[in-house]
Write a protein that holds these residues in place. Structure first.
Motif, mmCIF file in Angstrom:
data_model
loop_
_atom_site.group_PDB
_atom_site.id
_atom_site.type_symbol
_atom_site.label_atom_id
_atom_site.label_comp_id
_atom_site.label_asym_id
_atom_site.label_seq_id
_atom_site.Cartn_x
_atom_site.Cartn_y
_atom_site.Cartn_z
ATOM 1 N N LEU A 122 41.602 36.862 35.394
ATOM 2 C CA LEU A 122 41.378 36.217 36.409
ATOM 3 C C LEU A 122 42.305 35.971 37.276
ATOM 4 O O LEU A 122 42.463 36.442 39.190
ATOM 5 C CB LEU A 122 40.604 34.532 36.685
ATOM 6 C CG LEU A 122 39.458 35.119 35.850
ATOM 7 C CD1 LEU A 122 38.899 33.772 35.897
ATOM 8 C CD2 LEU A 122 38.355 35.911 36.292
ATOM 9 N N ALA A 123 43.805 36.092 37.265
ATOM 10 C CA ALA A 123 45.323 36.319 37.951
ATOM 11 C C ALA A 123 45.258 37.081 38.183
ATOM 12 O O ALA A 123 46.519 37.261 39.452
ATOM 13 C CB ALA A 123 46.083 35.886 37.512
ATOM 14 N N MET A 124 44.794 38.170 37.503
ATOM 15 C CA MET A 124 45.658 39.946 37.667
ATOM 16 C C MET A 124 46.991 40.031 37.862
ATOM 17 O O MET A 124 47.266 40.618 38.429
ATOM 18 C CB MET A 124 45.209 40.436 39.114
ATOM 19 C CG MET A 124 43.385 40.380 38.722
ATOM 20 S SD MET A 124 42.266 41.147 40.230
ATOM 21 C CE MET A 124 41.183 40.722 40.299
ATOM 22 N N THR A 125 47.591 39.602 36.965
ATOM 23 C CA THR A 125 48.666 39.175 36.052
ATOM 24 C C THR A 125 49.907 39.929 34.771
ATOM 25 O O THR A 125 50.581 39.753 34.981
ATOM 26 C CB THR A 125 49.774 38.231 36.522
ATOM 27 O OG1 THR A 125 48.857 36.876 35.911
ATOM 28 C CG2 THR A 125 49.234 37.105 37.861
ATOM 29 N N GLY A 126 48.403 40.360 34.096
ATOM 30 C CA GLY A 126 49.153 41.138 33.328
ATOM 31 C C GLY A 126 49.346 42.290 33.328
ATOM 32 O O GLY A 126 49.505 42.729 34.071
ATOM 33 N N LEU A 127 50.012 42.589 31.966
ATOM 34 C CA LEU A 127 50.781 44.064 32.157
ATOM 35 C C LEU A 127 49.236 44.725 32.431
ATOM 36 O O LEU A 127 50.245 46.269 33.234
ATOM 37 C CB LEU A 127 50.819 44.258 30.630
ATOM 38 C CG LEU A 127 51.776 43.369 29.407
ATOM 39 C CD1 LEU A 127 52.556 43.483 28.580
ATOM 40 C CD2 LEU A 127 53.963 43.309 30.782
#
Length: 152
Positions: A122-127
């Motif tokens: 949900l944060a859209m911060t993954g690799l």
């Protein structure tokens, strides 16, 4: 809409049921592509279909859609003597997963869960988001969801 809605679909030739939790970014709701998909699943399986209409953001902030998904699983379970399948896409996948985890200790779980490209970051911060940020037209840094839209 004060609470969730359920749209019955399919033939119900078997005792099984399919609950479909649509995505559309938590804000757009059900469209014809969702109806076509659940109709096709019901035609192929003979299951009774249920299409969830959860309360949409931003008018109904979290946890409204999450609670609607929990309630919908309970609603369909109460009407199903066969297997319950939960099928979800995108943001609906996030809702389905969170509802199943929230219900884990309390009650019967779905017999099968099928997630189509579920939103799990949900944060859209993954690799994946970092590496593909300029290749992804819907969710990259230039996407509409990252714009501050006046009046929206």
């Amino acid at each position: 809409m004060a609470e969730f809605g359920i749209e019955a679909r399919g033939t119900g030739r078997t005792k099984d049921s399919i609950l479909y939790v649509p995505g559309n970014g938590f804000v757009l709701g059900v469209d014809d592509s969702h109806r076509r998909l659940i109709d096709r699943l019901c035609d192929r399986t003979g299951a009774q279909g249920y299409l969830l209409h959860y309360r949409l953001a931003p008018e109904f902030p979290f946890p409204a859609a999450h609670q609607d998904t929990i309630n919908a699983i309970e609603y369909v379970h109460a009407r199903t003597s066969g297997r319950l399948w939960v099928v979800a896409d995108s943001a609906g996948g996030a809702l389905a997963l969170s509802a199943i985890v929230a219900r884990r200790a309390d009650s019967r779980q779905p017999d099968r869960v099928v997630l189509l490209s579920p939103l799990t970051d949900l944060a859209m911060t993954g690799l994946s988001h970092v590496y593909n940020r300029y290749r992804e037209p819907m969710f990259g840094p230039e996407a509409l969801i990252h714009k501050d839209i006046p009046g929206a």
